[in-house]
Design a protein around this motif. Structure first.
Motif, PDB file in Angstrom:
ATOM      1  N   CYS A 173    -158.874   4.246 -10.976  1.00 42.11           N
ATOM      2  CA  CYS A 173    -158.524   2.912 -10.489  1.00 42.11           C
ATOM      3  C   CYS A 173    -158.533   2.860  -8.963  1.00 42.11           C
ATOM      4  CB  CYS A 173    -157.153   2.497 -11.016  1.00 42.11           C
ATOM      5  SG  CYS A 173    -157.134   2.049 -12.765  1.00 42.11           S
ATOM      6  N   LYS A 174    -157.985   3.890  -8.323  1.00 42.41           N
ATOM      7  CA  LYS A 174    -157.931   3.919  -6.858  1.00 42.41           C
ATOM      8  C   LYS A 174    -159.328   4.026  -6.253  1.00 42.41           C
ATOM      9  CE  LYS A 174    -153.291   5.904  -6.421  1.00 42.41           C
ATOM     10  NZ  LYS A 174    -152.487   7.086  -6.006  1.00 42.41           N
ATOM     11  N   ILE A 175    -160.159   4.872  -6.857  1.00 44.08           N
ATOM     12  CA  ILE A 175    -161.513   5.059  -6.336  1.00 44.08           C
ATOM     13  C   ILE A 175    -162.355   3.798  -6.520  1.00 44.08           C
ATOM     14  CG2 ILE A 175    -163.668   6.312  -6.719  1.00 44.08           C
ATOM     15  CD1 ILE A 175    -161.949   8.801  -7.309  1.00 44.08           C
ATOM     16  N   LEU A 176    -162.266   3.184  -7.689  1.00 41.47           N
ATOM     17  CA  LEU A 176    -163.020   1.957  -7.930  1.00 41.47           C
ATOM     18  C   LEU A 176    -162.567   0.840  -6.991  1.00 41.47           C
ATOM     19  CD1 LEU A 176    -163.184   1.839 -11.842  1.00 41.47           C
ATOM     20  CD2 LEU A 176    -165.030   2.431 -10.270  1.00 41.47           C
ATOM     21  N   ASP A 177    -161.285   0.794  -6.699  1.00 44.65           N
ATOM     22  CA  ASP A 177    -160.740  -0.259  -5.839  1.00 44.65           C
ATOM     23  C   ASP A 177    -161.374  -0.217  -4.446  1.00 44.65           C
ATOM     24  OD1 ASP A 177    -159.100  -2.456  -5.290  1.00 44.65           O
ATOM     25  OD2 ASP A 177    -157.471  -1.209  -4.539  1.00 44.65           O
ATOM     26  N   VAL A 178    -161.565   0.991  -3.923  1.00 45.47           N
ATOM     27  CA  VAL A 178    -162.161   1.130  -2.596  1.00 45.47           C
ATOM     28  C   VAL A 178    -163.692   1.081  -2.668  1.00 45.47           C
ATOM     29  CG1 VAL A 178    -162.414   2.611  -0.567  1.00 45.47           C
ATOM     30  CG2 VAL A 178    -160.219   2.492  -1.751  1.00 45.47           C
ATOM     31  N   ASN A 179    -164.250   1.958  -3.476  1.00 48.34           N
ATOM     32  CA  ASN A 179    -165.701   2.164  -3.458  1.00 48.34           C
ATOM     33  C   ASN A 179    -166.500   1.001  -4.043  1.00 48.34           C
ATOM     34  OD1 ASN A 179    -164.681   4.615  -2.646  1.00 48.34           O
ATOM     35  ND2 ASN A 179    -165.771   5.839  -4.158  1.00 48.34           N
ATOM     36  N   VAL A 180    -165.941   0.355  -5.043  1.00 49.14           N
ATOM     37  CA  VAL A 180    -166.694  -0.689  -5.743  1.00 49.14           C
ATOM     38  C   VAL A 180    -166.155  -2.087  -5.427  1.00 49.14           C
ATOM     39  CG1 VAL A 180    -167.528  -1.505  -7.983  1.00 49.14           C
ATOM     40  CG2 VAL A 180    -167.199   0.948  -7.595  1.00 49.14           C
ATOM     41  N   VAL A 181    -164.900  -2.325  -5.789  1.00 49.65           N
ATOM     42  CA  VAL A 181    -164.326  -3.652  -5.552  1.00 49.65           C
ATOM     43  C   VAL A 181    -164.288  -3.957  -4.057  1.00 49.65           C
ATOM     44  CG1 VAL A 181    -162.327  -5.151  -5.917  1.00 49.65           C
ATOM     45  CG2 VAL A 181    -162.939  -3.468  -7.651  1.00 49.65           C
ATOM     46  N   GLY A 182    -163.959  -2.947  -3.256  1.00 52.31           N
ATOM     47  CA  GLY A 182    -163.922  -3.143  -1.809  1.00 52.31           C
ATOM     48  C   GLY A 182    -165.278  -3.512  -1.244  1.00 52.31           C
TER      49      GLY A 182
ATOM     50  N   THR B 272    -165.944  12.898 -12.364  1.00 55.51           N
ATOM     51  CA  THR B 272    -166.237  11.726 -13.192  1.00 55.51           C
ATOM     52  C   THR B 272    -165.908  10.423 -12.481  1.00 55.51           C
ATOM     53  OG1 THR B 272    -165.911  12.929 -15.259  1.00 55.51           O
ATOM     54  CG2 THR B 272    -165.654  10.542 -15.343  1.00 55.51           C
ATOM     55  N   GLU B 273    -164.751  10.369 -11.848  1.00 50.53           N
ATOM     56  CA  GLU B 273    -164.302   9.109 -11.243  1.00 50.53           C
ATOM     57  C   GLU B 273    -165.203   8.698 -10.077  1.00 50.53           C
ATOM     58  OE1 GLU B 273    -160.685  11.528 -12.625  1.00 50.53           O
ATOM     59  OE2 GLU B 273    -162.520  11.892 -11.466  1.00 50.53           O
ATOM     60  N   TYR B 274    -165.467   9.629  -9.176  1.00 56.32           N
ATOM     61  CA  TYR B 274    -166.298   9.335  -8.007  1.00 56.32           C
ATOM     62  C   TYR B 274    -167.724   8.998  -8.430  1.00 56.32           C
ATOM     63  CZ  TYR B 274    -168.729   9.988  -3.557  1.00 56.32           C
ATOM     64  OH  TYR B 274    -169.503   9.806  -2.440  1.00 56.32           O
ATOM     65  N   ARG B 275    -168.267   9.773  -9.353  1.00 54.78           N
ATOM     66  CA  ARG B 275    -169.647   9.557  -9.785  1.00 54.78           C
ATOM     67  C   ARG B 275    -169.791   8.214 -10.492  1.00 54.78           C
ATOM     68  NH1 ARG B 275    -172.281  15.230 -11.737  1.00 54.78           N
ATOM     69  NH2 ARG B 275    -174.133  13.946 -11.398  1.00 54.78           N
ATOM     70  N   THR B 276    -168.794   7.851 -11.277  1.00 57.51           N
ATOM     71  CA  THR B 276    -168.805   6.544 -11.931  1.00 57.51           C
ATOM     72  C   THR B 276    -168.800   5.430 -10.900  1.00 57.51           C
ATOM     73  OG1 THR B 276    -167.668   7.407 -13.887  1.00 57.51           O
ATOM     74  CG2 THR B 276    -167.526   5.035 -13.501  1.00 57.51           C
ATOM     75  N   SER B 277    -168.020   5.610  -9.849  1.00 57.48           N
ATOM     76  CA  SER B 277    -167.953   4.574  -8.802  1.00 57.48           C
ATOM     77  C   SER B 277    -169.293   4.410  -8.109  1.00 57.48           C
ATOM     78  CB  SER B 277    -166.855   4.913  -7.787  1.00 57.48           C
ATOM     79  OG  SER B 277    -167.256   5.900  -6.851  1.00 57.48           O
ATOM     80  N   LYS B 278    -169.991   5.505  -7.848  1.00 58.12           N
ATOM     81  CA  LYS B 278    -171.267   5.404  -7.150  1.00 58.12           C
ATOM     82  C   LYS B 278    -172.372   4.864  -8.065  1.00 58.12           C
ATOM     83  CE  LYS B 278    -169.910   6.544  -3.095  1.00 58.12           C
ATOM     84  NZ  LYS B 278    -169.872   5.521  -2.025  1.00 58.12           N
ATOM     85  N   ALA B 279    -172.271   5.135  -9.352  1.00 55.45           N
ATOM     86  CA  ALA B 279    -173.211   4.506 -10.294  1.00 55.45           C
ATOM     87  C   ALA B 279    -173.012   2.990 -10.277  1.00 55.45           C
ATOM     88  CB  ALA B 279    -172.999   5.056 -11.702  1.00 55.45           C
TER      89      ALA B 279
END
Length: 249
Positions: free
Chosen positions: A109-118, A164-171
């Motif tokens: 959730c934290k990674i997606l919030d910055v990398n994707v939603v941000g 998994t979390e970081y790679r999912t965000s970059k995908a």
């Protein structure tokens, strides 16, 4: 006639890849780089350091922007709009990684919030300013770690069951880039994902581990992202561009 200075906003540019991308661009006098930083003090310090670096020909300023805070993002857009009336290039660089022993919902959730939603929030906030530019360049800093093709290929160096979390965000960032390209290309936008490669930054808080994995220096990654910003990869707009060329999705 003098060449019009290109205005570039780089989020998360007070350190790492963002800082080095700014430094590379500032070797030319055609860029004014706006250092986006969640911490305004660190952003101002980074801007001063860049401006004092030998060989710098461009100009630099800083702005407070926390990509996870809508008020901060909107305020930054309003400030740049008031001061300059446009933005030529947006580099969505701000990103985080959190190392976990196994996939973790809170970390994701934290990674997606910055990398994707941000990245989406920032892009949407600045679209109207980009539309006022003749450049209209949008760059998402991504990673080959986000390539599903690589992740599924046992012969790939990116075939690793970690992160998994970081790679999912970059995908997700790669998909976002493709969606923006499809949406904006008829308006004259050039949209890219730029992969700086594995670099020894503070992203995971373990520089020694990264260097043991033969990570490049941040300056190398900055040069790779800057090449996309400068238009050297325009033939491959709408793609993920890495150190080895076009990255498969």
């Amino acid at each position: 006639m003098a060449t019009e200075v290109k205005l570039v906003l780089i989020t998360g540019a007070n350190q790492g890849i963002g800082f080095e991308t700014a430094k590379e661009l500032l070797l030319s006098d055609i860029y004014h780089v706006i250092v986006g930083s969640r911490d305004p003090v660190k952003g101002e310090e980074a801007a001063k350091t860049l401006q004092a670096t030998p060989g710098i020909k461009g100009s630099v300023s800083s702005i407070q922007i926390d990509v996870t805070d809508d008020k901060s993002v909107d305020s930054a857009a309003a400030q740049i709009g008031s001061q300059y009336g446009r933005l030529d290039i947006l580099v969505n660089n701000a990103g985080i990684n959190i190392l976990t022993k196994s996939p973790d919902r809170e970390a994701l959730c934290k990674i997606l919030d910055v990398n994707v939603v941000g990245s989406l929030s920032t892009t949407e906030a600045f679209l109207d300013l980009l539309r006022k530019s003749s450049e209209k360049r949008l760059v998402f800093v991504s990673s080959s770690m986000g390539s599903i093709a690589h992740a599924a290929d046992p012969t790939s160096i990116y075939y690793r069951p970690q992160g998994t979390e970081y790679r999912t965000s970059k995908a997700a960032v790669n998909m976002m880039m493709v969606m923006y390209m499809a949406r904006l290309k008829d308006e004259g936008f050039k949209v890219f994902a730029a992969d700086p490669g594995l670099c020894a930054t503070n992203l995971i808080g373990d520089l020694q581990s990264l260097r043991q994995r033969n990570a490049a220096e941040p300056a190398d990654g900055g040069q790779r992202v800057a090449a996309v910003v400068k238009g050297e990869k325009d033939a491959d707009a709408g793609k993920v561009l890495g150190v080895y060329g076009v990255c498969p999705f």
